[in-house]
Design a protein around this motif. Structure first.
Motif, PDB file in Angstrom:
ATOM      1  N   LEU A 155      22.327  58.209  59.636  1.00  0.00           N
ATOM      2  CA  LEU A 155      21.096  57.940  58.897  1.00  0.00           C
ATOM      3  C   LEU A 155      19.922  57.715  59.838  1.00  0.00           C
ATOM      4  N   LYS A 156      20.174  57.057  60.951  1.00  0.00           N
ATOM      5  CA  LYS A 156      19.121  56.817  61.936  1.00  0.00           C
ATOM      6  C   LYS A 156      18.618  58.148  62.498  1.00  0.00           C
ATOM      7  N   GLY A 157      19.554  59.071  62.776  1.00  0.00           N
ATOM      8  CA  GLY A 157      19.175  60.393  63.252  1.00  0.00           C
ATOM      9  C   GLY A 157      18.373  61.163  62.220  1.00  0.00           C
ATOM     10  N   LYS A 158      18.799  61.090  60.965  1.00  0.00           N
ATOM     11  CA  LYS A 158      18.081  61.786  59.894  1.00  0.00           C
ATOM     12  C   LYS A 158      16.685  61.200  59.711  1.00  0.00           C
ATOM     13  N   LEU A 159      16.586  59.884  59.817  1.00  0.00           N
ATOM     14  CA  LEU A 159      15.280  59.233  59.692  1.00  0.00           C
ATOM     15  C   LEU A 159      14.353  59.677  60.818  1.00  0.00           C
ATOM     16  N   HIS A 160      14.900  59.776  62.026  1.00  0.00           N
ATOM     17  CA  HIS A 160      14.104  60.222  63.174  1.00  0.00           C
ATOM     18  C   HIS A 160      13.619  61.655  62.954  1.00  0.00           C
ATOM     19  N   GLU A 161      14.521  62.527  62.479  1.00  0.00           N
ATOM     20  CA  GLU A 161      14.145  63.918  62.206  1.00  0.00           C
ATOM     21  C   GLU A 161      13.054  63.982  61.137  1.00  0.00           C
ATOM     22  N   ALA A 162      13.223  63.196  60.081  1.00  0.00           N
ATOM     23  CA  ALA A 162      12.229  63.191  58.996  1.00  0.00           C
ATOM     24  C   ALA A 162      10.888  62.678  59.502  1.00  0.00           C
ATOM     25  N   SER A 163      10.930  61.675  60.358  1.00  0.00           N
ATOM     26  CA  SER A 163       9.698  61.115  60.917  1.00  0.00           C
ATOM     27  C   SER A 163       8.979  62.159  61.765  1.00  0.00           C
ATOM     28  N   GLN A 164       9.754  62.869  62.600  1.00  0.00           N
ATOM     29  CA  GLN A 164       9.148  63.912  63.435  1.00  0.00           C
ATOM     30  C   GLN A 164       8.583  65.030  62.570  1.00  0.00           C
TER      31      GLN A 164
END
Length: 106
Positions: free
Chosen positions: A48-57
Motif C-alpha cells: 500500500l505504501k508503494g501504491k500510495l507513492h506511485e499515486a502521489s507521483q
C-alpha cells in the motif's frame, strides 16, 4: 491400596503432562498464526505504501502537466490578444486614412 493410589497418581500426572503438552502445542500454533498474520500485514503495508507513492507521483506529474497546459493557454491568449489589438489598430488607421482622404476630396 497403595499401588492403586500410585497408579491413580501416575495417571493424573500423565493426563496433566499430556494436557500441558497439548496446551503448549496450541500456544505454539497460535504464535505461528499470529506471526504469519503480522508478516502478511507488513507485506500489505509495504504494498500500500508503494501504491500510495506511485499515486502521489502520478498526481504530481498530472498537476505539472496541467500547470504547463495552463501556461501555454495563457501564452496563446496573450498572443491572440496582441494580434487582435494589432488588427484593430490597423483597421482604425485605415478608417482614419479613409476619413482623411475622403474629407480632402470633398
Amino acid at each position: 491400596d497403595e499401588s492403586r493410589k500410585d497408579k491413580e497418581s501416575i495417571n493424573a500426572l500423565q493426563e496433566a503432562s499430556q494436557s500441558r503438552v497439548q496446551s503448549m502445542d496450541a500456544a505454539e500454533e497460535s504464535e505461528r498464526r499470529h506471526k504469519q498474520q503480522l508478516e502478511d500485514l507488513l507485506a500489505n503495508h509495504a504494498s500500500l505504501k508503494g501504491k500510495l507513492h506511485e499515486a502521489s507521483q502520478s498526481s504530481e506529474q498530472s498537476m505539472k502537466a496541467t500547470e504547463e497546459s495552463e501556461r501555454r493557454h495563457e501564452q496563446q491568449l496573450e498572443e491572440i490578444s496582441a494580434s487582435h489589438a494589432s488588427i484593430k489598430g490597423k483597421n482604425l488607421e485605415e478608417q482614419i486614412e479613409s476619413l482623411g482622404t475622403s474629407s480632402w476630396r470633398d
